[in-house]
Scaffold this active site. Structure first.
Site, PDB file in Angstrom:
ATOM      1  N   HIS A  87       1.193  -1.048  -5.870  1.00 23.79           N
ATOM      2  CA  HIS A  87       1.511  -2.345  -6.500  1.00 23.79           C
ATOM      3  C   HIS A  87       2.418  -2.133  -7.723  1.00 23.79           C
ATOM      4  CE1 HIS A  87      -0.836  -4.991  -3.976  1.00 23.79           C
ATOM      5  NE2 HIS A  87      -1.872  -4.187  -4.050  1.00 23.79           N
ATOM      6  N   GLU A  89      -4.904  -0.440  -2.605  1.00 25.64           N
ATOM      7  CA  GLU A  89      -3.817  -0.699  -1.665  1.00 25.64           C
ATOM      8  C   GLU A  89      -2.568   0.126  -1.964  1.00 25.64           C
ATOM      9  OE1 GLU A  89      -4.945  -5.262  -0.437  1.00 25.64           O
ATOM     10  OE2 GLU A  89      -3.649  -5.029  -2.181  1.00 25.64           O
ATOM     11  N   ASP A  99       2.117  -6.045 -11.298  1.00 25.85           N
ATOM     12  CA  ASP A  99       2.018  -5.953  -9.840  1.00 25.85           C
ATOM     13  C   ASP A  99       3.434  -5.906  -9.271  1.00 25.85           C
ATOM     14  OD1 ASP A  99       0.987  -6.169  -7.086  1.00 25.85           O
ATOM     15  OD2 ASP A  99      -0.844  -6.841  -8.067  1.00 25.85           O
TER      16      ASP A  99
END
Ligand code: ACM
Length: 771
Positions: A279, A343, A205
């Site tokens: 990410h 995201e 991440d």
């Protein structure tokens, strides 16, 4: 009878009673088909665990049982191959099931006073049968050492058990906070005990890359370390505050291989997650050429959230990711590789001439289709190696890759849509499955990300959406709980957040479809917590908490109902400020309050409670909002006058909030009477755009039309610093009124320099206290 004999008899009776009540079928998850019987099988020094010596699955499961029984009882319990001599005695016998009732994960268990018979079709079935047998035994069987004076009884019963869903998972994020191998193994042990079968390991991440990749050493040399970490909640301080301490950690490939073997022995498949295209900051910090702007300086993220710097969809990025995935697939033998997909802001692709050209060249509509192209290319590669991808529900946007499985996290819509498109789905909606949310009152709980997910809500979740046809429902593979670790820095804290909420999820994933009874679950869970205690698990005790629910009555009283989830403990309370004990008043019915009072309570299960209830003129009175936005955050129109004053800026749900406009509320006090003072609290959370109002006007009226005696005041505060609660007080001295109107002025969009610059701010208020 002499007194010593009487005493000993008494002692032995009480021991056997303890063992009996301890053993009363407190199984979790509860079996699909179950029948309790009279009597019990007693494990003794003569007990053997009898297996077909040629069946490795039987031998492994039997050995697990033997080891534990031997440890706690001190008896010479051993696994023995079936023989004519053992065919008769009181033993635990494993045998192969032949008629297909068990399936890949099921088992049959017949416990009678003379014999325990375990049947299954697979090694996993035998393993799960052993987990159930351990739960039938006294909870002390989970002790790491010998326990004296326990009768090792297995209550008689007949069980045919198999799970509802083939996928029962937990995800652990080790990027935000690294978890050592020893803990990952413990986590896997605790999963296995609950019959979970999939461990989703979130390995990369923005805040850290945690898996060694031999071809790209900088991923761990650079990407596994961040120079510091934001202090407290991400948005708590304006400006952001950092701890100045370097943080890092990663797993070598040898360690990963060891964990994979460890999990396999416990019948748990690991799904590794390599996040893309978003990410990805830790990877970009290691290899900036993977971004669309290689000249830019990238750092491993030091705070939480979503970052605009993402992988660039060019050939060298695909080569890199394929090389990474090749090493990952060599380590993880399972079918699924999780490729993230969530995201991913499109800012960098918008600004990149390369991406815009690529969109034209590939005749794509937009950046969402570019993300879809990205995922589809990766899927093709993964499929070519005989594996399948799984991704968060954003992979639906711009078109789903042909063979992808979807993890539905932003509610259930993604899962429903994917199932309608005939794609497999794992349900993990944030509202029910995100175990990083608060599970109790934020004032008493350690810092969490936000949101409120008590165990009873987890238990209420039905993973298969009713909107789907029976044919579509078959695509719902199962359910997963997610443990994001932004605010979970230690392994002890992980245990606190995960248990026992994961115990509820385990049962949802296992027991047949149909109505569930939380009270029944809670009784079994209370026993199950003793097992977790033996295993030294730092579980949350909130199951035993006392909570208050308030209600106003016609008699102008506030009724305070004390509630708890465990049905068998007693509650005692005081209203005079003194610490309660078991000789205080026992709670039976709601407590009626006529003036502001602090209630302190305890339960016989060890819970403690304290709350002040504010009795004021507006309590329980109705009110109206001038704007619909406020009604949305207060649908029952109760929050502002319920006698409970929001105690913490952490729990947004206690507050009434209007975004992008002023907040105006009018309270009807019912009749014209003196009003001396009005106060209300406003919320300040600058980084979340919860700005206190710039001014507050409080007006009084006798007829609801003309407002006089208005007191208008600016609200003074500094933007810098941490979250806070700002009281506004208007002193009326001698006014008389029936209506109170409050107008709180919104600060307008956040200006340049604020974390959410340009976006609307919100005014948030709780409890308007009228005296
Ligand atoms: C997620 O919570 N971003 C999958």
């Amino acid at each position: 009878m002499n007194r010593l004999v009487a005493f000993l008899l008494c002692l032995s009776i009480s021991f056997s009673l303890i063992a009996q009540s301890d053993n009363a079928y407190n199984l979790l998850p509860f079996p699909a088909q179950f029948a309790g019987k009279d009597g019990h099988f007693t494990v003794s020094t003569a007990t053997r665990i009898v297996v077909n010596a040629k069946d490795a699955g039987q031998r492994a499961a039997a050995q697990t049982l033997a080891n534990q029984l031997k440890t706690v009882s001190g008896f010479p319990i051993a696994v023995a191959p079936a023989s004519p001599a053992l065919a008769k005695g009181k033993h635990i016998v494993f045998q192969a099931h032949k008629t297909g009732k068990c399936g890949p994960e099921g088992y049959i268990l017949n416990v009678s006073p003379d014999r325990v018979v375990v049947e299954a079709e697979t090694p996993k079935g035998y393993f799960y049968a052993v987990q159930t047998l351990l739960q039938l035994l006294p909870t002390a069987v989970f002790s790491p050492a010998k326990v004296d004076n326990v009768a090792w009884n297995i209550p008689a019963c007949q069980i045919l058990d198999r799970p509802r869903y083939g996928y029962r998972g937990l995800m652990l994020d080790v990027s935000r906070n690294f978890m050592p191998v020893s803990f990952v193994k413990r986590f896997i042990d605790l999963m296995a005990m609950h019959k979970f079968n999939t461990f989703h390991w979130h390995l990369t991440d923005d805040q850290g890359w945690r898996i060694e990749i031999k071809k790209y050493p900088k991923l761990t040399q650079i990407g596994s370390r961040r120079k510091e970490t934001v202090v407290g909640h991400n948005a708590e301080n304006y400006p952001f505050k950092y701890d100045g301490k370097e943080y890092g950690g990663f797993y070598t490939q040898a360690q990963i291989a060891e964990v994979v073997r460890y999990a396999a022995a416990r019948h748990i498949t690991i799904i590794p997650e390599i996040e893309m295209p978003g990410h990805a900051l830790a990877a970009l910090a290691s290899y900036p050429e993977l971004s669309c702007d290689p000249a830019k300086k990238y750092e491993v993220a030091t705070r939480w959230g979503i970052f605009k710097d993402v992988y660039c969809p060019n050939e060298s990025t695909f080569a890199f990711l394929q090389n990474v995935l090749t090493e990952v697939m060599a380590l993880f033998p399972g079918k699924y590789i999780h490729i993230g997909g969530d995201e991913c802001p499109k800012d960098a692709w918008n600004a990149s001439a390369f991406c815009q050209d690529l969109i034209k060249k590939l005749k794509l509509k937009d950046e969402h289709e570019l993300q879809s192209y990205f995922i589809q290319r990766i899927e093709k590669f993964v499929n070519s190696k005989g594996r399948a991808i799984i991704g968060w529900d954003e992979i639906l946007e711009g078109g789903l890759a042909p063979n992808a499985t979807v993890m539905s996290w932003r509610g259930t819509e993604g899962g429903i849509e994917a199932a309608k498109q005939k794609h497999n789905v794992v349900m993990t909606p944030g509202d029910f499955c995100y175990l990083d949310q608060y599970q109790g009152n934020p004032v008493q709980e350690p810092l969490a990300g936000g949101g409120f997910l008590p165990i009873e809500k987890v238990y209420s979740y039905e993973p298969t959406p009713a909107e789907l046809t029976p044919e579509q429902q078959k695509y719902i593979l199962g359910v997963q709980g997610n443990v994001w670790t932004e605010y979970i820095p230690t392994t002890q804290h992980v245990e606190y957040m995960v248990f026992p909420r994961a115990s509820a999820l385990a049962e949802i994933g296992w027991i047949p479809q149909g109505p569930r009874n939380f009270e029944d679950f809670a009784v079994r869970l209370k026993e199950h917590l003793k097992r977790l205690s033996y295993l030294n698990v730092n579980y949350s005790k909130r199951l035993l908490d006392i909570r208050a629910v308030t209600q106003f009555t016609d008699a102008d009283q506030l009724q305070v109902r004390l509630e708890k989830l465990d049905s068998d403990s007693k509650m005692y309370y005081t209203t005079n400020g003194k610490q309660p004990s078991t000789s205080s008043t026992e709670y039976f019915t709601p407590i009626a309050l006529k003036k502001t009072t602090t209630i302190k309570a305890i339960s016989s299960a060890g819970a403690q409670f304290e709350e002040t209830f504010y009795i004021h003129r507006a309590k329980g009175k109705s009110y109206t909002y001038a704007n619909a936005a406020a009604e949305k955050s207060d649908p029952n129109k109760k929050k502002l006058t319920d006698g409970q004053v929001a105690q913490s800026p952490r729990n947004k749900s206690e507050w009434v909030s209007v975004s992008g406009g002023d907040l105006e509320v009018t309270i009807d006090l019912g009749d014209v009477r003196p009003v001396t003072k009005i106060s209300a609290n406003f919320l300040k959370r600058i980084s979340y755009n919860d700005f206190p109002p710039t001014s507050v006007e409080i007006g009084l009226s006798q007829d609801g039309t003309t407002y006089k005696d208005a007191i208008s005041q600016p609200v003074k505060y500094t933007l810098e610093g941490s979250w806070g609660i700002l009281p506004v007080v208007a002193d009326f001295k001698t006014a008389r009124a029936r209506y109170v109107r409050i107008k709180a002025k919104n600060a307008g969009p956040a200006s340049a320099g604020f974390p959410r610059e340009g976006l609307p701010t919100a005014v948030s208020v709780d409890e308007v206290v009228v005296e």
